[in-house]
Design a protein around this motif. Sequence first.
Motif, PDB file in Angstrom:
ATOM      1  N   UNK A  20      29.880  22.622  15.448  1.00  0.00           N
ATOM      2  CA  UNK A  20      30.805  23.270  15.825  1.00  0.00           C
ATOM      3  C   UNK A  20      31.710  23.785  14.729  1.00  0.00           C
ATOM      4  N   UNK A  21      31.448  25.057  14.432  1.00  0.00           N
ATOM      5  CA  UNK A  21      32.347  25.600  12.998  1.00  0.00           C
ATOM      6  C   UNK A  21      33.766  25.325  13.421  1.00  0.00           C
ATOM      7  N   UNK A  22      34.430  25.282  14.532  1.00  0.00           N
ATOM      8  CA  UNK A  22      35.777  25.107  14.307  1.00  0.00           C
ATOM      9  C   UNK A  22      36.185  23.596  14.218  1.00  0.00           C
ATOM     10  N   UNK A  23      35.313  22.722  14.812  1.00  0.00           N
ATOM     11  CA  UNK A  23      35.423  21.353  14.805  1.00  0.00           C
ATOM     12  C   UNK A  23      35.219  20.865  13.330  1.00  0.00           C
ATOM     13  N   UNK A  24      34.101  21.368  12.800  1.00  0.00           N
ATOM     14  CA  UNK A  24      33.778  20.930  11.257  1.00  0.00           C
ATOM     15  C   UNK A  24      34.840  21.621  10.276  1.00  0.00           C
ATOM     16  N   UNK A  25      35.645  22.675  10.491  1.00  0.00           N
ATOM     17  CA  UNK A  25      36.739  23.226   9.583  1.00  0.00           C
ATOM     18  C   UNK A  25      37.883  22.015   9.883  1.00  0.00           C
ATOM     19  N   UNK A  26      38.212  21.808  11.149  1.00  0.00           N
ATOM     20  CA  UNK A  26      39.328  20.914  11.453  1.00  0.00           C
ATOM     21  C   UNK A  26      39.093  19.505  10.634  1.00  0.00           C
ATOM     22  N   UNK A  27      37.786  18.919  10.594  1.00  0.00           N
ATOM     23  CA  UNK A  27      37.406  17.715  10.282  1.00  0.00           C
ATOM     24  C   UNK A  27      37.333  17.956   8.572  1.00  0.00           C
ATOM     25  N   UNK A  28      37.043  19.059   8.055  1.00  0.00           N
ATOM     26  CA  UNK A  28      36.935  19.310   6.632  1.00  0.00           C
ATOM     27  C   UNK A  28      38.408  19.204   6.085  1.00  0.00           C
ATOM     28  N   UNK A  29      39.209  19.962   6.905  1.00  0.00           N
ATOM     29  CA  UNK A  29      40.758  20.083   6.515  1.00  0.00           C
ATOM     30  C   UNK A  29      41.225  18.638   6.484  1.00  0.00           C
ATOM     31  N   UNK A  30      40.967  17.676   7.507  1.00  0.00           N
ATOM     32  CA  UNK A  30      41.591  16.408   7.515  1.00  0.00           C
ATOM     33  C   UNK A  30      40.844  15.478   6.271  1.00  0.00           C
ATOM     34  N   UNK A  31      39.810  15.663   5.990  1.00  0.00           N
ATOM     35  CA  UNK A  31      39.101  15.160   4.578  1.00  0.00           C
ATOM     36  C   UNK A  31      39.883  15.478   3.371  1.00  0.00           C
ATOM     37  N   UNK A  32      39.930  16.808   3.263  1.00  0.00           N
ATOM     38  CA  UNK A  32      40.721  17.027   2.307  1.00  0.00           C
ATOM     39  C   UNK A  32      42.070  16.698   2.057  1.00  0.00           C
TER      40      UNK A  32
END
Length: 319
Positions: A58-70
């Motif tokens: 899910x692009x939106x979910x992956x973007x949110x997870x990536x932002x959390x990781x960063x």
Amino acid sequence: MMDWTDRHCRVFHRLLTRRARLYTEMLTSAAIVHGDRARLLAFDASEHPLALQLGGSDPRELAAAAEIGADFGYDEINLNVGCPSDRVKEGRFGACLMAEPELVAACVDAMKHAVDIPVTVKCRIGIDDQDPEQALDRLARGVVAAGADALIVHARKAWLQGLSPKENRDIPPLDYQRVYRLKAAMPHVPVIINGGIASLAEAKAHLAHVDGVMLGRAAYQEPWHLLEVDPELFGEAAPHTTMKDAFEAMMPYIARELAKGTRLHAITRHFVGAYHGVPGARAFRRYLAEHGVKPDAGLNVLREAIAQVEERKAAAMAA
């Protein structure tokens, strides 16, 4: 490396090499967005440089997870579209996504817009009946156009129909030449090769054709390989010259974890291959297996296990 390269494993590996980039086990974007992210993403400051490996579609979910990781301080976000696990296939992430390169590109694009750190992709050369010449090029060009900063390619197909995850690590033949051709076709894109690489000598041979080498099972099952990484590949001294020295450096970390309630076995399970091929290796493994699992196991267990090796090494040298 699901269930393998947890934070305890990574702290241990960092004591063997300063320069190699470490990767987390694959974590799903859903778990990070909706679960206990503090537990899932916690790491020791010594682990840098460290990449967070994500699974999802899910692009939106992956973007949110990536932002959390960063925000947690990771140095790279890696999207895994190469894992053939049954759990991965059922969740529509991992290697099955090689059949949907446009979706993978959309996921990369979303993550790139969410973070300022590098976003990379780990894949296979193809899955099932795909032609690796077409499948890998199509995926690679799509994710690079979407902004991927590097490609990590496991040089095997994944057979999602007919082979187990374990069989997928060994049975499909390795095709390193296919990864070399990808690099030649995309000279400005960093390409890292993975799959079946068992030694630093093999890694150095691959570096004549690609930009980097990823070690998985070799690094985990025989971690002494990592003591060679800094001197052999970077021309720098290793953090420690012997495995015993690395274990001594690990003791303060283990003591802190034990004080928090971590069981010794949760840490020492990553040490079983540390003395592979050395006199006393079997005694070391057996001692940890018998005593490290006890509820009250402490540092004395690891010290005694190390002593099993040192005694046998001394006896072998004296013989």
